[in-house]
Design a protein around this motif. Structure first.
Motif, PDB file in Angstrom:
ATOM      1  N   PRO A 199       0.792  -1.228   0.000  1.00 43.09           N
ATOM      2  CA  PRO A 199       0.000   0.000   0.000  1.00 43.09           C
ATOM      3  C   PRO A 199       0.826   1.281   0.000  1.00 43.09           C
ATOM      4  O   PRO A 199       0.252   2.354   0.071  1.00 43.09           O
ATOM      5  CB  PRO A 199      -0.789  -0.133   1.288  1.00 43.09           C
ATOM      6  CG  PRO A 199       0.178  -0.798   2.219  1.00 43.09           C
ATOM      7  CD  PRO A 199       0.975  -1.760   1.363  1.00 43.09           C
ATOM      8  N   THR A 200       2.165   1.164  -0.068  1.00 43.89           N
ATOM      9  CA  THR A 200       2.983   2.378  -0.081  1.00 43.89           C
ATOM     10  C   THR A 200       2.570   3.285  -1.229  1.00 43.89           C
ATOM     11  O   THR A 200       2.451   4.502  -1.080  1.00 43.89           O
ATOM     12  CB  THR A 200       4.477   2.014  -0.195  1.00 43.89           C
ATOM     13  OG1 THR A 200       4.838   1.171   0.905  1.00 43.89           O
ATOM     14  CG2 THR A 200       5.339   3.257  -0.186  1.00 43.89           C
ATOM     15  N   VAL A 201       2.368   2.682  -2.398  1.00 42.29           N
ATOM     16  CA  VAL A 201       1.743   3.373  -3.531  1.00 42.29           C
ATOM     17  C   VAL A 201       0.390   2.706  -3.734  1.00 42.29           C
ATOM     18  O   VAL A 201       0.299   1.612  -4.284  1.00 42.29           O
ATOM     19  CB  VAL A 201       2.599   3.263  -4.809  1.00 42.29           C
ATOM     20  CG1 VAL A 201       1.905   3.981  -5.970  1.00 42.29           C
ATOM     21  CG2 VAL A 201       3.988   3.844  -4.576  1.00 42.29           C
ATOM     22  N   SER A 202      -0.658   3.340  -3.247  1.00 41.97           N
ATOM     23  CA  SER A 202      -1.984   2.731  -3.342  1.00 41.97           C
ATOM     24  C   SER A 202      -2.493   2.836  -4.774  1.00 41.97           C
ATOM     25  O   SER A 202      -2.138   3.739  -5.525  1.00 41.97           O
ATOM     26  CB  SER A 202      -2.961   3.390  -2.367  1.00 41.97           C
ATOM     27  OG  SER A 202      -2.965   4.788  -2.532  1.00 41.97           O
ATOM     28  N   SER A 203      -3.348   1.895  -5.150  1.00 41.74           N
ATOM     29  CA  SER A 203      -3.866   1.820  -6.518  1.00 41.74           C
ATOM     30  C   SER A 203      -5.130   0.985  -6.491  1.00 41.74           C
ATOM     31  O   SER A 203      -5.634   0.606  -5.433  1.00 41.74           O
ATOM     32  CB  SER A 203      -2.827   1.190  -7.456  1.00 41.74           C
ATOM     33  OG  SER A 203      -2.632  -0.184  -7.122  1.00 41.74           O
ATOM     34  N   GLU A 204      -5.605   0.646  -7.689  1.00 38.11           N
ATOM     35  CA  GLU A 204      -6.811  -0.175  -7.798  1.00 38.11           C
ATOM     36  C   GLU A 204      -6.564  -1.642  -7.508  1.00 38.11           C
ATOM     37  O   GLU A 204      -7.500  -2.444  -7.505  1.00 38.11           O
ATOM     38  CB  GLU A 204      -7.399  -0.020  -9.211  1.00 38.11           C
ATOM     39  CG  GLU A 204      -6.694  -0.804 -10.309  1.00 38.11           C
ATOM     40  CD  GLU A 204      -5.434  -0.162 -10.845  1.00 38.11           C
ATOM     41  OE1 GLU A 204      -4.902  -0.652 -11.848  1.00 38.11           O
ATOM     42  OE2 GLU A 204      -4.965   0.845 -10.247  1.00 38.11           O
ATOM     43  N   ILE A 205      -5.322  -2.021  -7.256  1.00 40.03           N
ATOM     44  CA  ILE A 205      -4.971  -3.437  -7.135  1.00 40.03           C
ATOM     45  C   ILE A 205      -5.616  -4.099  -5.921  1.00 40.03           C
ATOM     46  O   ILE A 205      -5.832  -5.313  -5.902  1.00 40.03           O
ATOM     47  CB  ILE A 205      -3.433  -3.602  -7.074  1.00 40.03           C
ATOM     48  CG1 ILE A 205      -3.018  -5.032  -7.438  1.00 40.03           C
ATOM     49  CG2 ILE A 205      -2.886  -3.216  -5.703  1.00 40.03           C
ATOM     50  CD1 ILE A 205      -3.234  -5.391  -8.878  1.00 40.03           C
ATOM     51  N   ALA A 206      -5.957  -3.314  -4.902  1.00 40.93           N
ATOM     52  CA  ALA A 206      -6.574  -3.872  -3.693  1.00 40.93           C
ATOM     53  C   ALA A 206      -7.384  -2.779  -3.006  1.00 40.93           C
ATOM     54  O   ALA A 206      -7.150  -1.588  -3.206  1.00 40.93           O
ATOM     55  CB  ALA A 206      -5.516  -4.429  -2.734  1.00 40.93           C
ATOM     56  N   THR A 207      -8.328  -3.212  -2.172  1.00 38.78           N
ATOM     57  CA  THR A 207      -9.186  -2.268  -1.462  1.00 38.78           C
ATOM     58  C   THR A 207      -8.785  -2.180   0.009  1.00 38.78           C
ATOM     59  O   THR A 207      -8.151  -3.082   0.557  1.00 38.78           O
ATOM     60  CB  THR A 207     -10.660  -2.676  -1.562  1.00 38.78           C
ATOM     61  OG1 THR A 207     -10.812  -4.002  -1.018  1.00 38.78           O
ATOM     62  CG2 THR A 207     -11.133  -2.679  -3.012  1.00 38.78           C
TER      63      THR A 207
END
Length: 367
Positions: A154-162
């Motif tokens: 999650p250091t660089v958050s994205s659509e990959i996970a909620t």
């Protein structure tokens, strides 16, 4: 995920997965045709995932072209993606018939799917060699795209996970159900995008930037905006296109853009959704969004239409390939670019009645 101009360049794919699905000569425009093509694509995807070579941390960093790695996040994504592939293959196999090479089983889990896929593909005749090569390269590139995002999360958050139940990506939808979304407008291509959708009897959710909406409102007035988005859905993309995970004013961005939407467009057009630019938001933002009655709307089918190297044909083919593998989801395009307007008619024609495109108002209601 439009990473150009972002402080988060590290999460942009170095090589974008593309293919030419015309190498699959059978039609996709019926449920049976879609399922057969989906089964075949999933066999290649599962075989590729099953055959991923073991890599240590240094090898992964080099392969994914990143400087730091969250192994736990990567492992979690791979486990979830294997489960999705196994589930999707089961769904695609509901109408399997004896003698169809794309039908393998019985399958107890992903491992048995991966092994069965490798055996089935090894016996393919020469007529499908080009298709097989295309899908293998596509699967390898797409897995690298996604693994890269997972390794940075999650250091660089994205659509990959909620981060919680207030967020969704599209993996939660029903089988063969897809929604269209467009980010960053209103812009130079919004009118053309809207006209294209009208010609094909579709609608979409437009995630607009507050500063762009304000500029268009000042230039054209509220009635013009009403006409522009008539029959469509509109939601917030924040006030400006910058990371809402690295901006002290992110809450003001969400609230100010929402207030402008409600003062400009009728409530019947608006959805209580927020899509963070680049998919970036803080891990602890759930309390704020829940209190505001806002869902964080991500996506799971990224067209990469902002990439200069991809033309409209490549974008359409990429999305068809992803739809066969994912079998459901939220498609991400941008109406500040013109490629989607050229790509989507081909997607609609290729798929015919094989999938459903529900009304955009159902997007918020389904989650």
């Amino acid at each position: 995920m439009a990473w150009a101009g972002s402080a988060a360049h590290a999460a942009g794919p170095a090589d974008v997965a593309t293919l030419d699905l015309r190498t699959w000569v059978e039609p996709l425009d019926t449920p049976a045709g879609f399922d057969r093509a989906s089964r075949a694509a999933l066999l290649v995807y599962a075989s590729t995932m099953h055959g991923l070579p073991p890599r240590d941390e240094a090898q992964l960093l080099a392969h994914l072209r990143i400087k730091r790695l969250n192994q736990a996040s990567l492992d979690q994504w791979l486990e979830a993606e294997r489960a999705r592939a196994w589930r999707n293959y089961q769904l695609a196999s509901a109408d399997c018939r004896a003698g169809d090479w794309s039908c393998v089983g019985p399958l107890d889990d992903f491992a048995t799917l991966g092994e069965a896929a490798q055996n089935a593909l090894a016996g393919l005749g020469g007529g499908l060699a080009t298709w097989h090569s295309q899908l293998t390269a596509f699967s390898q590139a797409y897995l690298t795209e996604q693994m890269r995002l997972a390794a940075l999360f999650p250091t660089v958050s994205s659509e990959i996970a909620t981060f919680g139940r207030h967020e969704w990506s599209g993996d939660e939808l029903d089988d063969r159900q897809f929604f269209l979304t467009f980010d960053d407008g209103p812009g130079a291509h919004t009118e053309a995008t809207r006209a294209m959708l009208a010609r094909h009897g579709r609608n979409a959710t437009f995630f607009v930037l507050g500063e762009n909406l304000q500029a268009r409102l000042s230039r054209d007035g509220g009635e013009a905006l009403d006409r522009l988005y008539a029959g469509q859905c509109v939601a917030s993309h924040g006030w400006e296109h910058r990371s809402h995970a690295r901006w002290d004013g992110w809450q003001d961005s969400v609230l100010t853009s929402r207030a402008l939407l409600h003062s400009t467009l009728p409530d019947s057009t608006l959805l209580p959704l927020f899509r963070p630019p680049y998919g970036q938001r803080t891990a602890d933002s759930g309390t704020f969004f829940t209190a505001q009655g806002i869902q964080v709307a991500l996506w799971n089918l990224d067209s990469q239409d902002w990439q200069r190297a991809l033309d409209a044909e490549a974008i359409g083919q990429r999305m068809l390939g992803l739809m066969l593998i994912k079998r459901r989801g939220v498609l991400l395009f941008h109406d500040v670019h013109g490629k989607a307007s050229a790509a989507l008619p081909g997607v609609f024609a290729a798929l015919g009645d094989a999938v459903s495109w529900p009304d955009c108002r159902e997007l918020a209601a389904r989650h």
